[in-house]
Enzyme design. Structure first.
Site, mmCIF file in Angstrom:
data_model
loop_
_atom_site.group_PDB
_atom_site.id
_atom_site.type_symbol
_atom_site.label_atom_id
_atom_site.label_comp_id
_atom_site.label_asym_id
_atom_site.label_seq_id
_atom_site.Cartn_x
_atom_site.Cartn_y
_atom_site.Cartn_z
ATOM 1 N NE ARG A 126 -4.013 -2.104 1.908
ATOM 2 C CZ ARG A 126 -3.807 -3.327 2.360
ATOM 3 N NH1 ARG A 126 -2.715 -3.606 3.050
ATOM 4 N NH2 ARG A 126 -4.684 -4.274 2.126
ATOM 5 C CE LYS A 148 0.673 13.389 -15.104
ATOM 6 N NZ LYS A 148 0.430 13.698 -16.532
ATOM 7 C CD GLU A 190 9.646 16.172 -23.052
ATOM 8 O OE1 GLU A 190 8.938 17.136 -22.704
ATOM 9 O OE2 GLU A 190 9.164 15.117 -23.538
ATOM 10 C CE LYS A 232 6.787 17.261 -14.407
ATOM 11 N NZ LYS A 232 7.034 15.983 -15.045
ATOM 12 C CD GLU A 242 -2.490 15.800 -16.276
ATOM 13 O OE1 GLU A 242 -1.267 15.670 -16.152
ATOM 14 O OE2 GLU A 242 -3.172 15.143 -17.056
ATOM 15 N NE ARG A 247 1.907 16.830 -13.574
ATOM 16 C CZ ARG A 247 2.417 16.109 -12.596
ATOM 17 N NH1 ARG A 247 1.942 16.215 -11.380
ATOM 18 N NH2 ARG A 247 3.410 15.268 -12.803
ATOM 19 C CG ASN A 251 0.357 16.914 -21.809
ATOM 20 O OD1 ASN A 251 1.283 16.155 -21.557
ATOM 21 N ND2 ASN A 251 -0.764 16.929 -21.116
ATOM 22 C CG HIS A 254 3.859 15.809 -24.964
ATOM 23 N ND1 HIS A 254 4.660 16.936 -25.029
ATOM 24 C CD2 HIS A 254 4.555 14.915 -24.207
ATOM 25 C CE1 HIS A 254 5.773 16.723 -24.325
ATOM 26 N NE2 HIS A 254 5.731 15.511 -23.822
ATOM 27 C CG HIS A 258 1.658 11.144 -26.890
ATOM 28 N ND1 HIS A 258 0.942 11.720 -25.876
ATOM 29 C CD2 HIS A 258 2.897 10.950 -26.380
ATOM 30 C CE1 HIS A 258 1.711 11.866 -24.809
ATOM 31 N NE2 HIS A 258 2.905 11.410 -25.099
ATOM 32 C CG HIS A 271 8.773 10.939 -25.618
ATOM 33 N ND1 HIS A 271 7.403 10.835 -25.804
ATOM 34 C CD2 HIS A 271 8.953 11.947 -24.723
ATOM 35 C CE1 HIS A 271 6.799 11.727 -25.038
ATOM 36 N NE2 HIS A 271 7.717 12.411 -24.382
HETATM 37 N N1 NAD Z 1 6.447 10.311 -15.233
HETATM 38 C C1 NAD Z 1 6.492 11.359 -16.030
HETATM 39 O O1 NAD Z 1 6.090 12.473 -15.661
HETATM 40 C C2 NAD Z 1 7.070 11.197 -17.409
HETATM 41 C C3 NAD Z 1 7.332 12.328 -18.196
HETATM 42 C C4 NAD Z 1 7.930 12.130 -19.446
HETATM 43 C C5 NAD Z 1 8.230 10.849 -19.878
HETATM 44 N N2 NAD Z 1 7.962 9.774 -19.081
HETATM 45 C C6 NAD Z 1 8.304 8.405 -19.500
HETATM 46 O O2 NAD Z 1 9.722 8.327 -19.607
HETATM 47 C C7 NAD Z 1 10.043 7.236 -20.490
HETATM 48 C C8 NAD Z 1 11.178 7.654 -21.398
HETATM 49 O O3 NAD Z 1 12.296 7.943 -20.598
HETATM 50 P P1 NAD Z 1 13.775 7.950 -21.209
HETATM 51 O O4 NAD Z 1 13.790 8.755 -22.449
HETATM 52 O O5 NAD Z 1 14.701 8.278 -20.104
HETATM 53 O O6 NAD Z 1 13.934 6.441 -21.703
HETATM 54 P P2 NAD Z 1 14.709 5.184 -21.064
HETATM 55 O O7 NAD Z 1 14.464 5.080 -19.627
HETATM 56 O O8 NAD Z 1 14.342 4.029 -21.929
HETATM 57 O O9 NAD Z 1 16.242 5.554 -21.283
HETATM 58 C C9 NAD Z 1 16.738 5.681 -22.607
HETATM 59 C C10 NAD Z 1 17.929 4.738 -22.831
HETATM 60 O O10 NAD Z 1 19.070 5.320 -22.231
HETATM 61 C C11 NAD Z 1 19.702 4.383 -21.355
HETATM 62 N N3 NAD Z 1 20.328 5.184 -20.296
HETATM 63 C C12 NAD Z 1 19.694 5.966 -19.384
HETATM 64 N N4 NAD Z 1 20.592 6.665 -18.690
HETATM 65 C C13 NAD Z 1 21.816 6.324 -19.148
HETATM 66 C C14 NAD Z 1 23.136 6.735 -18.839
HETATM 67 N N5 NAD Z 1 23.394 7.694 -17.947
HETATM 68 N N6 NAD Z 1 24.166 6.137 -19.487
HETATM 69 C C15 NAD Z 1 23.924 5.198 -20.448
HETATM 70 N N7 NAD Z 1 22.692 4.797 -20.820
HETATM 71 C C16 NAD Z 1 21.652 5.356 -20.167
HETATM 72 C C17 NAD Z 1 18.610 3.443 -20.934
HETATM 73 O O11 NAD Z 1 19.122 2.186 -20.560
HETATM 74 C C18 NAD Z 1 17.775 3.349 -22.211
HETATM 75 O O12 NAD Z 1 18.338 2.406 -23.084
HETATM 76 C C19 NAD Z 1 8.763 6.899 -21.236
HETATM 77 O O13 NAD Z 1 8.269 5.674 -20.763
HETATM 78 C C20 NAD Z 1 7.801 8.031 -20.874
HETATM 79 O O14 NAD Z 1 6.455 7.616 -20.835
HETATM 80 C C21 NAD Z 1 7.400 9.933 -17.859
#
Ligand code: NAD
Length: 365
Positions: A126, A148, A190, A232, A242, A247, A251, A254, A258, A271
């Site tokens: 929980r 999030k 971003e 942020k 949201e 918030r 987007n 986005h 998306h 992305h």
């Molecule tokens: N929670 C939120 O508010 C929010 C906001 C935006 C995006 N997201 C989510 O974030 C995700 C995308 O995140 P991302 O772009 O970080 O992708 P990711 O976590 O897949 O990382 C990208 C790649 O980089 C590698 N990597 C990360 N840090 C590294 C480092 N320092 N050295 C070497 N390799 C490294 C990872 O292993 C992966 O292969 C999506 O799932 C998206 O939905 C969430």
């Protein structure tokens, strides 16, 4: 060290931004846990195979200074890991590791690990405490802040999740040196977004810092990460769950982005690349509707292009893109709401003007 406070009453937390911050993780956490009277004897680090290979030993050594027991679980890298099956296997693993309400989950990785491990912490027993140690630029400027967390279903991204704030976020900009170039550049989309949606001086700063950004100059990176976290944090403070609509400005780009990701498949564009194209489509639409001047699009295009991001939507599949946009979660009472720029530093939520203008906005000259 820079510290940004996310001000959410009893759920407030600090974001520590420090060069070589990973090497100081133990002392940072010790101080935080004693100040906040958090009792936690057990750490479970969740990381992906890429990040764990480089940073797990260092992080585990630091956590040994804080916790009696330190365990780690390594998941495959990539978006597919944000799944029900992976979450279930992590729940089982926490039970096997005799985790309880005094365990803390550490998310060591990019946004995928942050979202997955955060939801693991939100749902196990929980809700247990968690700490974000974001290692991609996208995670450092966006996903690790704001609470999030969640996973994907085959039919919909990020559809199962929670708002679950971390105890703290520790950001070491040095780790970006091992991030693949394409992932780094994607995160910059971003960063540009924050300038367009709410901070004109920051956008000007980015325009004047292109060489330093490309060279990953440490002080430029620290400044950029700090400013994005401040922006942020301000949005999250105003609209944590949201509900007020504030918030939603995050987007920007986005709805188009998306749709581009889903229509062209998640492999073709990252992305950030899809968001970059999406921001330019949104700016074109704003100009078509008489809401913004051409200069906005010219400056945004120049900045994104110089940073190495794509800005043009591929010429095929515009009809499919339009359809995909209509399925966006920002449809309210049947009307798609779009975040459109009015000037650099200001955006507004605008109801979709309909199919023809949207299709036109997908075309570049
Ligand atoms: N929670 C939120 O508010 C929010 C906001 C935006 C995006 N997201 C989510 O974030 C995700 C995308 O995140 P991302 O772009 O970080 O992708 P990711 O976590 O897949 O990382 C990208 C790649 O980089 C590698 N990597 C990360 N840090 C590294 C480092 N320092 N050295 C070497 N390799 C490294 C990872 O292993 C992966 O292969 C999506 O799932 C998206 O939905 C969430």
């Amino acid at each position: 060290m820079n510290v940004v406070h996310v001000d959410l009453g009893s759920r407030s937390y600090p974001i520590h931004i420090e060069q070589n911050g990973l090497a100081k993780l133990g002392p940072i956490l010790k101080k935080l846990f004693s100040t906040n009277r958090i009792q936690t004897n057990h750490a479970v680090i969740v990381s992906d195979e890429n990040v764990a290979g480089i940073y797990l030993t260092q992080v585990a050594d630091q956590l040994e200074l804080v916790h009696d027991k330190v365990d780690s679980v390594i998941v495959p890298a990539g978006e597919k890991t944000k799944s029900v099956a992976q979450l279930e296997s992590l729940w089982q693993k926490l039970v096997e590791l005799e985790s309880d309400r005094k365990s803390t989950v550490y998310a060591l990785g990019g946004g995928v690990v942050g979202d997955l491990a955060g939801f693991l912490a939100a749902s196990f027993a929980r809700g247990i405490s968690f700490v974000q140690i974001p290692t991609s630029l996208l995670a450092q400027v966006d996903s690790s802040v704001g609470g999030k967390v969640g996973i994907n279903l085959p039919a919909a991204k990020n559809i199962v999740g929670a708002f679950w704030q971390p105890e703290c976020v520790v950001i070491d900009p040095n780790v970006l040196l091992t991030l693949e170039e394409r992932e780094y550049v994607s995160g910059l989309a971003e960063v540009v977004k924050y300038g367009v949606i709410m901070d004109t001086p920051f956008f000007n700063y980015l325009e004047n810092s292109i060489a330093n950004i490309k060279a990953k100059d440490p002080s430029t990176l620290s400044h950029i990460i700090k400013r994005c976290c401040e922006l942020k944090a301000a949005i999250v403070k105003a609209d944590e769950h949201e509900t007020s609509g504030r918030r939603a400005i995050l987007n920007y780009g986005h709805t188009y982005g998306h749709a581009i990701e889903s229509v062209f498949g998640y492999g073709r564009f990252t992305h950030g690349e899809a968001i970059s194209i999406g921001m330019n489509c949104a700016a074109r639409l704003a100009i078509q509707l008489g809401l913004a001047e051409q200069e906005l699009l010219t400056r945004q295009t120049a900045l994104l292009t110089e940073l190495g991001l794509p800005v043009e939507c591929p010429a095929d599949k515009h009809v499919e893109l339009n359809k995909a946009m209509k399925r966006d979660k920002k449809v309210q009472n049947g009307v798609l709401m779009l975040v459109l720029p009015i000037k650099i530093g200001h955006v507004e939520l605008v109801p979709s003007p309909g199919e023809t203008p949207i299709l036109e906005s997908l075309h570049c000259e």
